[in-house]
Design a protein around this motif. Sequence first.
Motif, short mmCIF file in Angstrom:
data_model
loop_
_atom_site.label_atom_id
_atom_site.label_comp_id
_atom_site.label_asym_id
_atom_site.label_seq_id
_atom_site.Cartn_x
_atom_site.Cartn_y
_atom_site.Cartn_z
N PHE A 193 0.81 -1.22 0.00
CA PHE A 193 0.00 0.00 0.00
C PHE A 193 0.84 1.27 0.00
O PHE A 193 0.36 2.33 -0.39
CB PHE A 193 -0.95 0.01 1.21
N PRO A 239 -8.05 -7.42 6.78
CA PRO A 239 -7.62 -6.25 7.53
C PRO A 239 -6.11 -6.10 7.56
O PRO A 239 -5.37 -7.01 7.21
CB PRO A 239 -8.15 -6.53 8.95
N CYS A 262 -3.40 -7.68 3.10
CA CYS A 262 -4.78 -7.17 3.02
C CYS A 262 -5.45 -7.52 1.70
O CYS A 262 -6.66 -7.32 1.54
CB CYS A 262 -4.82 -5.67 3.26
S1 SF4 Z 1 -1.61 -5.82 5.14
FE1 SF4 Z 1 -1.80 -4.43 3.36
S2 SF4 Z 1 -1.78 -2.35 4.16
FE2 SF4 Z 1 -1.04 -3.74 5.79
S3 SF4 Z 1 1.18 -3.72 5.59
FE3 SF4 Z 1 0.46 -5.43 4.38
S4 SF4 Z 1 0.11 -4.59 2.31
FE4 SF4 Z 1 0.35 -2.87 3.72
#
Ligand code: SF4
Length: 451
Positions: A234, A376, A428
């Motif tokens: 992200f 999440p 996520c």
């Molecule tokens: S779960 Fe998604 S938002 Fe959280 S660190 Fe990993 S890639 Fe980034």
Amino acid sequence: MCGVAAWLGDDAASAVYELLLELQHRGQEAAGIAFLANGGIRLVGGPGLVREAIRLPAAAARAWAAIGHVRYSTSGRYGGEQYQPVAGSKGLVHIAFNGNIVNYRELGRELLGRSYTWDAQLVADLVEALYLEQGSLADALREAAQLLRGAYSLVAITSRGELAAARDPYGVRPLAYAVGDGYAAVASETAALDSLGLPWREVGAGRMLYCNGSPKDCVETGLASGHEPRPCAFEYIYFLRPDSVFEGVEAHAARLEMGRRLARRDTVEADLVAPVPDSGRSAAIGYALERGLPYTEVLYRNRYAGRAFIAPPGERNGRLKRKFNPIRSTTWGRRIILVDDSVVRGDTSRWLARILRRSGAREIHLRVASPPVVMPCFLGIDTPSRGELVAHGRSGDEISRVLGVDSILYLGMRDLEEAVGRRLCLGCFGGAYPFPLDVARLEKVFTEDRR
Ligand code: SF4
């Protein structure tokens, strides 16, 4: 998310202030600076943007070491009541960090005999307790790294003038530094150091910059045994400024490639390609270039309205409504390919589809330069439960209907990793987190501690 900064050298507090302004996009709920002057550490900060939250007192002009933080809350209370840097209970160590610690409750209970509802306070108290045992900030952070489980890029200072900047063993969040004649500087993003004209390097995953009281006495050294870095996908998709480099990859270049790869899988007919400004722009350019379609803007974005995604829940909708306005000359009667960086809760996409149709758009085809967010995050993004994710448990057609668009297409996980050219945390998106996480338990922990 959040942003951190640090400076060792003359006028340290003002320099950190400047760096925080460059990192404002990483957190808009609160901001703070801790600076060392006259033998003690003083803390200033509060709710709001950097310019609203921080008033540097006269004593700050003598600061030789300082750290700072812009807050996007992912643990603890919403709003600006809690802000960083955070002092350890004796005030000897102050820390500011970006990320989340998933075992902070257990560490607090088992090692410090206290119950914590905010991971930042646990980190400050733990590092300070270890500092008192070890006598060196570098050794305290090494010891802490054996205990902390999660994602963290942190900066810390002690009342003796030590400064450190450390990145967790998986390197989930970015961190960079510059050391030169009379200064050592640290910032979450390379673009902030660029803005001050400083030649930077990234802190390696599982490594730290440690300065023992002077910029002449700085060294990059090990923090914890290394793993293959698993940077947060992200960051590349949304959080980083396009001009920042993370793990050697510029965000704009990665986003252009995400857009190109999305376009290669698409055949929908349309009159134009437009971004959701500003974070969808690089991917939209890549998409339009790949398909040879006209690229234009269909939405004006009020840049003073802030980033709606990182606003606390109670403020998101109001902010969203003030933030965008359609540009009628490019929407009326057009078939629009609207490119966004991601769709998480779906609030923004739903609102944009509504206002674009109201301004005459004939068709809206939403193209998303990331995979569906179905799980999440507990590593520094405020999406702690599956229930709030629009893609969780829905097919593409169902998502289109909920959002009010004619069609939707997402980027695949493999294309995302190939566009960045790195192995990523993809937790996520239903891929792998960097390490195993008990999702059901953490959903409960991180939801309970948010108010
Ligand atoms: S779960 Fe998604 S938002 Fe959280 S660190 Fe990993 S890639 Fe980034």
